[in-house]
Design a protein around this motif. Structure first.
Motif, PDB file in Angstrom:
ATOM      1  N   ILE A 299       0.861  -1.203  -0.159  1.00 31.85           N
ATOM      2  CA  ILE A 299       0.045  -0.009  -0.174  1.00 31.85           C
ATOM      3  C   ILE A 299       0.969   1.295   0.121  1.00 31.85           C
ATOM      4  N   LYS A 300       0.833   1.897  -1.054  1.00 30.21           N
ATOM      5  CA  LYS A 300       1.504   3.122  -1.383  1.00 30.21           C
ATOM      6  C   LYS A 300       0.737   4.348  -1.746  1.00 30.21           C
ATOM      7  N   ASP A 301       0.872   5.389  -1.237  1.00 27.05           N
ATOM      8  CA  ASP A 301       0.064   6.611  -1.944  1.00 27.05           C
ATOM      9  C   ASP A 301      -1.213   6.451  -2.446  1.00 27.05           C
ATOM     10  N   ASP A 302      -2.070   5.778  -1.364  1.00 27.91           N
ATOM     11  CA  ASP A 302      -3.435   5.686  -1.468  1.00 27.91           C
ATOM     12  C   ASP A 302      -3.483   4.493  -2.534  1.00 27.91           C
ATOM     13  N   VAL A 303      -2.530   3.623  -3.169  1.00 30.55           N
ATOM     14  CA  VAL A 303      -2.752   2.573  -4.072  1.00 30.55           C
ATOM     15  C   VAL A 303      -2.467   1.285  -3.438  1.00 30.55           C
ATOM     16  N   LEU A 304      -3.499   0.252  -3.301  1.00 30.04           N
ATOM     17  CA  LEU A 304      -3.357  -0.852  -3.047  1.00 30.04           C
ATOM     18  C   LEU A 304      -3.079  -1.939  -4.018  1.00 30.04           C
ATOM     19  N   THR A 305      -2.067  -2.584  -3.965  1.00 26.16           N
ATOM     20  CA  THR A 305      -1.521  -3.668  -4.873  1.00 26.16           C
ATOM     21  C   THR A 305      -1.880  -5.304  -4.419  1.00 26.16           C
ATOM     22  N   ILE A 306      -2.436  -5.884  -5.069  1.00 25.73           N
ATOM     23  CA  ILE A 306      -2.643  -7.184  -4.540  1.00 25.73           C
ATOM     24  C   ILE A 306      -2.425  -8.256  -5.509  1.00 25.73           C
ATOM     25  N   GLU A 307      -1.889  -9.408  -5.348  1.00 20.48           N
ATOM     26  CA  GLU A 307      -1.698 -10.566  -6.111  1.00 20.48           C
ATOM     27  C   GLU A 307      -2.601 -11.639  -5.814  1.00 20.48           C
ATOM     28  N   MET A 308      -3.161 -12.168  -6.976  1.00 19.69           N
ATOM     29  CA  MET A 308      -4.322 -13.317  -6.552  1.00 19.69           C
ATOM     30  C   MET A 308      -4.275 -14.325  -7.960  1.00 19.69           C
ATOM     31  N   ARG A 309      -4.719 -15.417  -7.599  1.00 22.12           N
ATOM     32  CA  ARG A 309      -4.918 -16.440  -8.897  1.00 22.12           C
ATOM     33  C   ARG A 309      -5.949 -15.965  -9.730  1.00 22.12           C
ATOM     34  N   PRO A 310      -5.925 -15.906 -11.052  1.00 17.73           N
ATOM     35  CA  PRO A 310      -6.670 -15.241 -11.971  1.00 17.73           C
ATOM     36  C   PRO A 310      -8.167 -15.550 -11.734  1.00 17.73           C
ATOM     37  N   MET A 311      -8.948 -14.589 -12.015  1.00 20.64           N
ATOM     38  CA  MET A 311     -10.508 -14.715 -11.798  1.00 20.64           C
ATOM     39  C   MET A 311     -10.981 -14.271 -13.124  1.00 20.64           C
ATOM     40  N   PHE A 312      -9.957 -13.283 -14.093  1.00 18.84           N
ATOM     41  CA  PHE A 312     -10.810 -12.763 -15.059  1.00 18.84           C
ATOM     42  C   PHE A 312     -10.063 -12.836 -16.199  1.00 18.84           C
ATOM     43  N   THR A 313      -8.985 -13.750 -16.205  1.00 20.84           N
ATOM     44  CA  THR A 313      -8.265 -14.090 -17.456  1.00 20.84           C
ATOM     45  C   THR A 313      -8.283 -15.511 -18.006  1.00 20.84           C
ATOM     46  N   GLN A 314      -8.122 -15.641 -19.390  1.00 19.65           N
ATOM     47  CA  GLN A 314      -8.054 -16.878 -19.805  1.00 19.65           C
ATOM     48  C   GLN A 314      -6.632 -17.314 -20.172  1.00 19.65           C
ATOM     49  N   GLY A 315      -6.318 -18.559 -20.167  1.00 20.16           N
ATOM     50  CA  GLY A 315      -4.861 -19.018 -20.465  1.00 20.16           C
ATOM     51  C   GLY A 315      -4.210 -19.715 -19.267  1.00 20.16           C
ATOM     52  N   ASP A 316      -2.915 -19.563 -19.474  1.00 18.14           N
ATOM     53  CA  ASP A 316      -1.975 -20.059 -18.567  1.00 18.14           C
ATOM     54  C   ASP A 316      -1.356 -18.953 -17.698  1.00 18.14           C
ATOM     55  N   VAL A 317      -2.062 -18.209 -16.980  1.00 13.37           N
ATOM     56  CA  VAL A 317      -1.567 -17.257 -16.302  1.00 13.37           C
ATOM     57  C   VAL A 317      -1.622 -17.683 -14.742  1.00 13.37           C
ATOM     58  N   SER A 318      -0.474 -17.502 -14.073  1.00 16.10           N
ATOM     59  CA  SER A 318      -0.304 -18.400 -12.567  1.00 16.10           C
ATOM     60  C   SER A 318      -1.061 -17.322 -11.621  1.00 16.10           C
ATOM     61  N   THR A 319      -0.761 -15.885 -11.800  1.00 15.19           N
ATOM     62  CA  THR A 319      -1.170 -14.794 -11.030  1.00 15.19           C
ATOM     63  C   THR A 319      -1.539 -13.747 -11.501  1.00 15.19           C
ATOM     64  N   VAL A 320      -2.486 -12.818 -11.101  1.00 16.87           N
ATOM     65  CA  VAL A 320      -2.854 -11.437 -11.695  1.00 16.87           C
ATOM     66  C   VAL A 320      -2.582 -10.479 -10.644  1.00 16.87           C
ATOM     67  N   ILE A 321      -1.966  -9.280 -11.135  1.00 21.87           N
ATOM     68  CA  ILE A 321      -1.773  -8.314 -10.095  1.00 21.87           C
ATOM     69  C   ILE A 321      -2.896  -7.171 -10.346  1.00 21.87           C
ATOM     70  N   HIS A 322      -3.580  -6.760  -9.371  1.00 24.26           N
ATOM     71  CA  HIS A 322      -4.606  -5.797  -9.403  1.00 24.26           C
ATOM     72  C   HIS A 322      -4.022  -4.472  -8.656  1.00 24.26           C
ATOM     73  N   THR A 323      -4.459  -3.433  -9.057  1.00 20.30           N
ATOM     74  CA  THR A 323      -3.873  -2.304  -8.328  1.00 20.30           C
ATOM     75  C   THR A 323      -5.450  -1.401  -8.183  1.00 20.30           C
ATOM     76  N   MET A 324      -5.583  -1.073  -6.885  1.00 17.89           N
ATOM     77  CA  MET A 324      -6.705  -0.194  -6.848  1.00 17.89           C
ATOM     78  C   MET A 324      -6.456   1.130  -5.874  1.00 17.89           C
ATOM     79  N   LYS A 325      -7.292   2.145  -6.302  1.00 17.88           N
ATOM     80  CA  LYS A 325      -7.042   3.517  -5.769  1.00 17.88           C
ATOM     81  C   LYS A 325      -8.086   3.435  -4.602  1.00 17.88           C
ATOM     82  N   ARG A 326      -7.792   4.335  -3.485  1.00 20.80           N
ATOM     83  CA  ARG A 326      -8.822   4.275  -2.379  1.00 20.80           C
ATOM     84  C   ARG A 326      -9.628   5.440  -2.651  1.00 20.80           C
ATOM     85  N   VAL A 327     -10.785   5.215  -2.557  1.00 17.73           N
ATOM     86  CA  VAL A 327     -11.966   5.967  -3.099  1.00 17.73           C
ATOM     87  C   VAL A 327     -12.837   6.800  -2.092  1.00 17.73           C
ATOM     88  N   GLU A 328     -12.615   6.450  -0.701  1.00 13.62           N
ATOM     89  CA  GLU A 328     -13.361   7.252   0.307  1.00 13.62           C
ATOM     90  C   GLU A 328     -12.202   7.875   1.303  1.00 13.62           C
TER      91      GLU A 328
END
Length: 114
Positions: A85-114
């Motif tokens: 978590i840096k500068d109101d940006v959260l970065t997480i790594e997770m197993r793919p939920m929204f991708t197809q193929g041989d992707v082992s993990t997916v990185i999601h970055t999210m901004k704080r909105v409230e």
């Protein structure tokens, strides 16, 4: 040699329980392109996927940098790792939920909105 292995094992265990963020920093609403979360101090949470909110009442738990999400007493999402978590940006790594193929993990970055 046994003492060394025991000390190394304890050190590895303790380091796996440490986090790379302060727990108080994760509280709040985070929104990314495909996924979002609201983490409440009482352990409840909301999950947003592709713009929609999951209707279930959920709780979240942490073990080190790992997050686990529970609804109705059952784990519904695990293997989520907080990368930072840096500068109101959260970065997480997770197993793919929204991708197809041989992707082992997916990185999601999210901004704080409230």
């Amino acid at each position: 040699m046994r003492l060394f292995i025991m000390i190394a094992g304890v050190a590895l265990f303790l380091s796996s329980c440490m986090t790379n963020y302060e727990l108080k920093d994760i509280y709040g609403k985070w929104m990314g392109e495909k996924i979002g979360f609201t983490f409440n101090e009482d352990g409840t949470c909301e999950i947003f996927m592709n713009g929609g909110k999951d209707p279930r009442q959920m709780e979240w738990n942490t073990v080190g940098n790992a997050l686990e999400f529970v609804a109705n007493g059952k784990v519904i999402l695990s293997n989520v790792t907080v990368k930072g978590i840096k500068d109101d940006v959260l970065t997480i790594e997770m197993r793919p939920m929204f991708t197809q193929g041989d992707v082992s993990t997916v990185i999601h970055t999210m901004k704080r909105v409230e």
